[in-house]
Each structure stands twice: as C-alpha cells, then as structure tokens.
Write an enzyme that holds these catalytic residues in place. Structure first.
Site, PDB file in Angstrom:
ATOM      1  N   TYR A   1       0.833  -1.210   0.000  1.00  0.00           N
ATOM      2  CA  TYR A   1       0.000   0.000   0.000  1.00  0.00           C
ATOM      3  C   TYR A   1       0.862   1.252   0.000  1.00  0.00           C
ATOM      4  O   TYR A   1       1.564   1.538   0.969  1.00  0.00           O
ATOM      5  CB  TYR A   1      -0.952   0.009   1.195  1.00  0.00           C
ATOM      6  CG  TYR A   1      -1.865  -1.201   1.264  1.00  0.00           C
ATOM      7  CD1 TYR A   1      -2.337  -1.816   0.102  1.00  0.00           C
ATOM      8  CD2 TYR A   1      -2.245  -1.745   2.474  1.00  0.00           C
ATOM      9  CE1 TYR A   1      -3.163  -2.929   0.155  1.00  0.00           C
ATOM     10  CE2 TYR A   1      -3.076  -2.862   2.543  1.00  0.00           C
ATOM     11  CZ  TYR A   1      -3.526  -3.450   1.376  1.00  0.00           C
ATOM     12  OH  TYR A   1      -4.332  -4.547   1.428  1.00  0.00           O
TER      13      TYR A   1
ATOM     14  N   HIS B   1       0.125 -11.987   0.568  1.00  0.00           N
ATOM     15  CA  HIS B   1      -0.740 -10.979  -0.062  1.00  0.00           C
ATOM     16  C   HIS B   1      -1.112 -11.341  -1.509  1.00  0.00           C
ATOM     17  O   HIS B   1      -0.258 -11.405  -2.374  1.00  0.00           O
ATOM     18  CB  HIS B   1      -0.007  -9.633  -0.042  1.00  0.00           C
ATOM     19  CG  HIS B   1      -0.900  -8.458  -0.302  1.00  0.00           C
ATOM     20  ND1 HIS B   1      -0.502  -7.167  -0.059  1.00  0.00           N
ATOM     21  CD2 HIS B   1      -2.173  -8.371  -0.763  1.00  0.00           C
ATOM     22  CE1 HIS B   1      -1.490  -6.336  -0.366  1.00  0.00           C
ATOM     23  NE2 HIS B   1      -2.511  -7.046  -0.812  1.00  0.00           N
TER      24      HIS B   1
HETATM   25  P1  NAD Z   1     -13.253  -0.100   1.419  1.00  0.00           P
HETATM   26  O1  NAD Z   1     -14.350  -0.886   0.832  1.00  0.00           O
HETATM   27  O2  NAD Z   1     -13.035  -0.153   2.882  1.00  0.00           O
HETATM   28  O3  NAD Z   1     -13.436   1.416   0.910  1.00  0.00           O
HETATM   29  C1  NAD Z   1     -12.491   2.392   1.185  1.00  0.00           C
HETATM   30  C2  NAD Z   1     -12.930   3.709   0.555  1.00  0.00           C
HETATM   31  O4  NAD Z   1     -14.172   4.104   1.152  1.00  0.00           O
HETATM   32  C3  NAD Z   1     -11.946   4.857   0.802  1.00  0.00           C
HETATM   33  O5  NAD Z   1     -11.977   5.720  -0.305  1.00  0.00           O
HETATM   34  C4  NAD Z   1     -12.539   5.554   2.018  1.00  0.00           C
HETATM   35  O6  NAD Z   1     -12.162   6.910   2.119  1.00  0.00           O
HETATM   36  C5  NAD Z   1     -14.019   5.407   1.750  1.00  0.00           C
HETATM   37  N1  NAD Z   1     -14.796   5.458   2.995  1.00  0.00           N
HETATM   38  C6  NAD Z   1     -14.551   4.818   4.160  1.00  0.00           C
HETATM   39  N2  NAD Z   1     -15.459   5.158   5.088  1.00  0.00           N
HETATM   40  C7  NAD Z   1     -16.323   6.022   4.485  1.00  0.00           C
HETATM   41  C8  NAD Z   1     -17.464   6.726   4.918  1.00  0.00           C
HETATM   42  N3  NAD Z   1     -17.915   6.619   6.169  1.00  0.00           N
HETATM   43  N4  NAD Z   1     -18.101   7.518   4.030  1.00  0.00           N
HETATM   44  C9  NAD Z   1     -17.663   7.658   2.762  1.00  0.00           C
HETATM   45  N5  NAD Z   1     -16.577   7.016   2.292  1.00  0.00           N
HETATM   46  C10 NAD Z   1     -15.903   6.212   3.152  1.00  0.00           C
HETATM   47  O7  NAD Z   1     -11.925  -0.531   0.644  1.00  0.00           O
HETATM   48  P2  NAD Z   1     -10.432  -0.850   1.091  1.00  0.00           P
HETATM   49  O8  NAD Z   1      -9.827   0.244   1.864  1.00  0.00           O
HETATM   50  O9  NAD Z   1      -9.751  -1.327  -0.147  1.00  0.00           O
HETATM   51  O10 NAD Z   1     -10.599  -2.127   2.019  1.00  0.00           O
HETATM   52  C11 NAD Z   1     -10.437  -2.059   3.411  1.00  0.00           C
HETATM   53  C12 NAD Z   1      -9.119  -2.653   3.856  1.00  0.00           C
HETATM   54  O11 NAD Z   1      -9.121  -4.059   3.629  1.00  0.00           O
HETATM   55  C13 NAD Z   1      -7.884  -2.138   3.106  1.00  0.00           C
HETATM   56  O12 NAD Z   1      -7.480  -0.869   3.589  1.00  0.00           O
HETATM   57  C14 NAD Z   1      -6.921  -3.252   3.389  1.00  0.00           C
HETATM   58  O13 NAD Z   1      -6.402  -3.130   4.701  1.00  0.00           O
HETATM   59  C15 NAD Z   1      -7.813  -4.489   3.320  1.00  0.00           C
HETATM   60  N6  NAD Z   1      -7.787  -5.106   1.971  1.00  0.00           N
HETATM   61  C16 NAD Z   1      -6.930  -6.148   1.764  1.00  0.00           C
HETATM   62  C17 NAD Z   1      -6.838  -6.703   0.504  1.00  0.00           C
HETATM   63  C18 NAD Z   1      -5.881  -7.834   0.277  1.00  0.00           C
HETATM   64  O14 NAD Z   1      -5.233  -8.276   1.206  1.00  0.00           O
HETATM   65  N7  NAD Z   1      -5.765  -8.351  -0.913  1.00  0.00           N
HETATM   66  C19 NAD Z   1      -7.584  -6.199  -0.560  1.00  0.00           C
HETATM   67  C20 NAD Z   1      -8.463  -5.153  -0.318  1.00  0.00           C
HETATM   68  C21 NAD Z   1      -8.562  -4.619   0.965  1.00  0.00           C
END
Ligand code: NAD
Length: 312
Positions: free
Chosen positions: A56, A120
């Site tokens: 990230y 990952h």
């Molecule tokens: P998410 O679905 O959590 O969405 C994140 C987005 O939504 C960001 O733009 C954020 O600003 C916005 N957001 C969050 N809260 C909000 C609110 N209350 N109102 C409006 N917008 C809001 O997507 P993500 O961040 O990709 O997924 C969460 C976490 O999961 C990642 O940060 C990561 O730690 C993990 N993840 C891991 C993998 C992997 O291991 N392959 C893949 C995807 C995500």
C-alpha cells in the site's frame, strides 16, 4: 464495539477492523496527520484489528501507520501486515524474500512483532509455492516471536480455499466478496471454519464502489457493476440514507466473519463507520437494494494468474 473470536486462535477481534491502505494514498493523496488521527480515533472507539501491507503506497501506509501507533500500548491492538506483494505486478513469495519482508515491515511499523502475517494476493503467485515454501517459512518465523499467526489473502475464493486446504493457516482474508453486490465469502466461510480458520471480510464499501464518493480509476469492477453501484447510490439518496452506511452495516453484520475491515484516512469517517457498523438499517431499503442488484449479484472479475481466477 462488538468483539468476535478469530477462528480457533481464541483472540477476540473487533467486529469492525481498520484497513490502512488509504494511508498509502491508494484512494488519493492524504494528509498524513489526519491519517494518524483516523487510526487513533478507530483505536479509541474500540477497533482492535489493523490491517496493512508493504504494497500500500509502496511502503507508505506502513510508515504512516507506524507513526500512528507510536506510544500506543502494544497489547491493546492486533496488527496484521503482509508479504509477497510489493507493486502492481511485483510479487515474490520466496522464503528468503518474505522473511526479509517481515523485518522491513517491523522496522517501518516500529514494532517488535506482528500478530498476523499474511501472504498478499496469492492468486498472483504459484499456489504450490505458497503452500510448500511461503507458509512454512512464515510458520518457522513464529519461533522467533516476530509473528504470531499466519494467513492468506486474495480475491478468488477457490484459490484461497486451495491453499487453506493444504497449508496450516490461521486466517483467510478476501475483499469485495461480501458486500451489497457480492455474497460469495459467506458461502465459502463454513469450509474455512471447519479447519478452524478465522475469516476476515475486507472492503465492505467494495473499494469505494459503494462509498458514494466516486470510484478510483484503477477499480477492476466491470462497467455494469459500476452502473448498478450508481443505481444503489441513487436509491439510497432518494431514501435520505448514506450508501456507505447501508453498505458498511450490511457487510459487517454476519457473525460468521471475525471482522470486517474498512479503509479510511479520515477521523470523521472512522467515527461514523464505528457507529454505522453496529446500527441496523431499514429492512425495506435492503429489500429494494436486493431487487436492484439481482442482475449483477456475485458478478466477479478475473484477477491473478488465469489458473487461479474464480470461474466466471
Ligand atoms: P473499502 O471498501 O473499505 O473502501 C475504502 C474507501 O471508502 C476509501 O476511499 C474511504 O475513504 C471510503 N470510505 C470509508 N469510510 C467512508 C465513509 N464513512 N463515508 C464515505 N466514504 C468512506 O476498501 P479498502 O480500503 O480497499 O478495504 C479495506 C481494507 O481491507 C484495506 O485498507 C486493506 O487493509 C484491506 N484489503 C486487503 C486486501 C488484500 O489483502 N488483498 C484487498 C483489499 C482490501
């Protein structure tokens, strides 16, 4: 906050977890000081599970997270990071690289150990190598005290199950697979639970598709999925409800998931997210959304090596 047990580890994790990818600028440039406040706010509100990766923001997220965690009681949260993915197309699941990777992450995070180390996006690797080389190397690292648990992450559930059936892993994390648009992770969960594996549901807002604030250009969802997400947003707007609230609560509700990890670099968003995760939403609205998304429900996208992608 509600707490749930992480598989057979006995650890109790908050039903809402904190995802640090936005701290690396994955969703657009951020103010690092605000990112630090987002982490501290989440912890203050009872979130005790944090997920990050060296991928990230090309290590940027781990660095900002390390700043946020400085001075925080190490026993008050569970920290998960990853190995094996270092760039958009840069993967290395060799034992030698992942062992070095853990040391690099510990340095950036300013910690002596991580609670969970995850391979990952295994679908981009050779699954046989992950089973026979990567996971055993991480297992051996447990003896050094640098890691406590070992997990795998990725998008295609078949690839994750393939590894989980053959290697000794404590957790499986998949993303965008239990949202208003996709229910597959819950269908696969009993299979993981039978092996005592804790299931982590990531990206409840489908990586921004269901956040109501526009979708990042890199988002892999096909056009018709994006279009249906826009329709859900319009419906929620007509009903006077924030789509992020509905999407978050929907994804975080099933008790089968140990935790649902949402990403944010904003303290206000995290304050709302903790409240929303615990507050039921209108069932009639959910029924309407269900009808609206039915033509695209569970429509996944290909990712990783062709042989590791879920069947379409
Ligand atoms: P998410 O679905 O959590 O969405 C994140 C987005 O939504 C960001 O733009 C954020 O600003 C916005 N957001 C969050 N809260 C909000 C609110 N209350 N109102 C409006 N917008 C809001 O997507 P993500 O961040 O990709 O997924 C969460 C976490 O999961 C990642 O940060 C990561 O730690 C993990 N993840 C891991 C993998 C992997 O291991 N392959 C893949 C995807 C995500």
């Amino acid at each position: 906050m509600e707490y749930r047990t992480l598989g057979s580890t006995g650890l109790r994790v908050s039903a809402l977890g904190y995802g640090a990818s936005p701290l690396g600028g994955v969703f657009g440039a951020i103010d690092a000081a605000e990112g630090v406040r987002a982490v501290r706010t989440a912890l203050d509100l009872g979130v005790n599970f944090i997920d990050v990766s060296p991928f990230y923001g090309a290590t940027g997220a781990e660095t900002v997270l390390g700043r946020a965690l400085r001075g925080v009681d190490r026993s008050s949260y569970l920290l998960a990071t990853k190995v094996g993915r270092y760039g958009e197309a840069e993967f290395d699941f060799s034992a030698r690289r992942v062992v070095r990777s853990v040391d690099e992450s510990l340095g950036r995070l300013g910690c002596e150990y991580v609670d969970l180390i995850q391979c990952h996006d295994v679908e981009f690797g050779d699954l046989r190598q992950v089973v026979e080389e990567t996971v055993p190397a991480l297992e051996r690292l447990r003896e050094t005290g640098k890691v406590r648990l070992v997990g795998v992450t990725g998008y295609p559930l078949e690839a994750l199950a393939h590894v989980a059936d053959r290697a000794r892993v404590d957790t499986v994390l998949s993303y965008c697979r239990y949202t208003l648009l996709d229910r597959e992770l819950l269908r696969w969960t009993p299979r993981f639970h039978r092996r005592g594996i804790g299931v982590i549901n990531a990206s409840p807002l489908a990586m921004g598709l269901l956040a109501g604030s526009g979708t990042p250009a890199w988002h892999p969802a096909p056009a018709r999925l994006r279009e249906h997400a826009r329709r859900v947003a319009r419906l929620c707007r007509r009903r006077g409800v924030d789509i992020a609230r509905v999407a978050l609560r929907f994804a975080a509700a099933p008790p089968e998931f140990a935790t649902t990890v949402v990403g944010s670099a904003s303290a206000d968003e995290m304050t709302r997210n903790v409240r929303w995760a615990l507050e039921p939403v209108d069932e009639d609205l959910l029924d309407e959304i269900e009808a609206l998304v039915s033509p695209v429900l569970n429509a996944s996208w290909p990712t990783g090596r062709p042989e590791n992608s879920d069947p379409r």
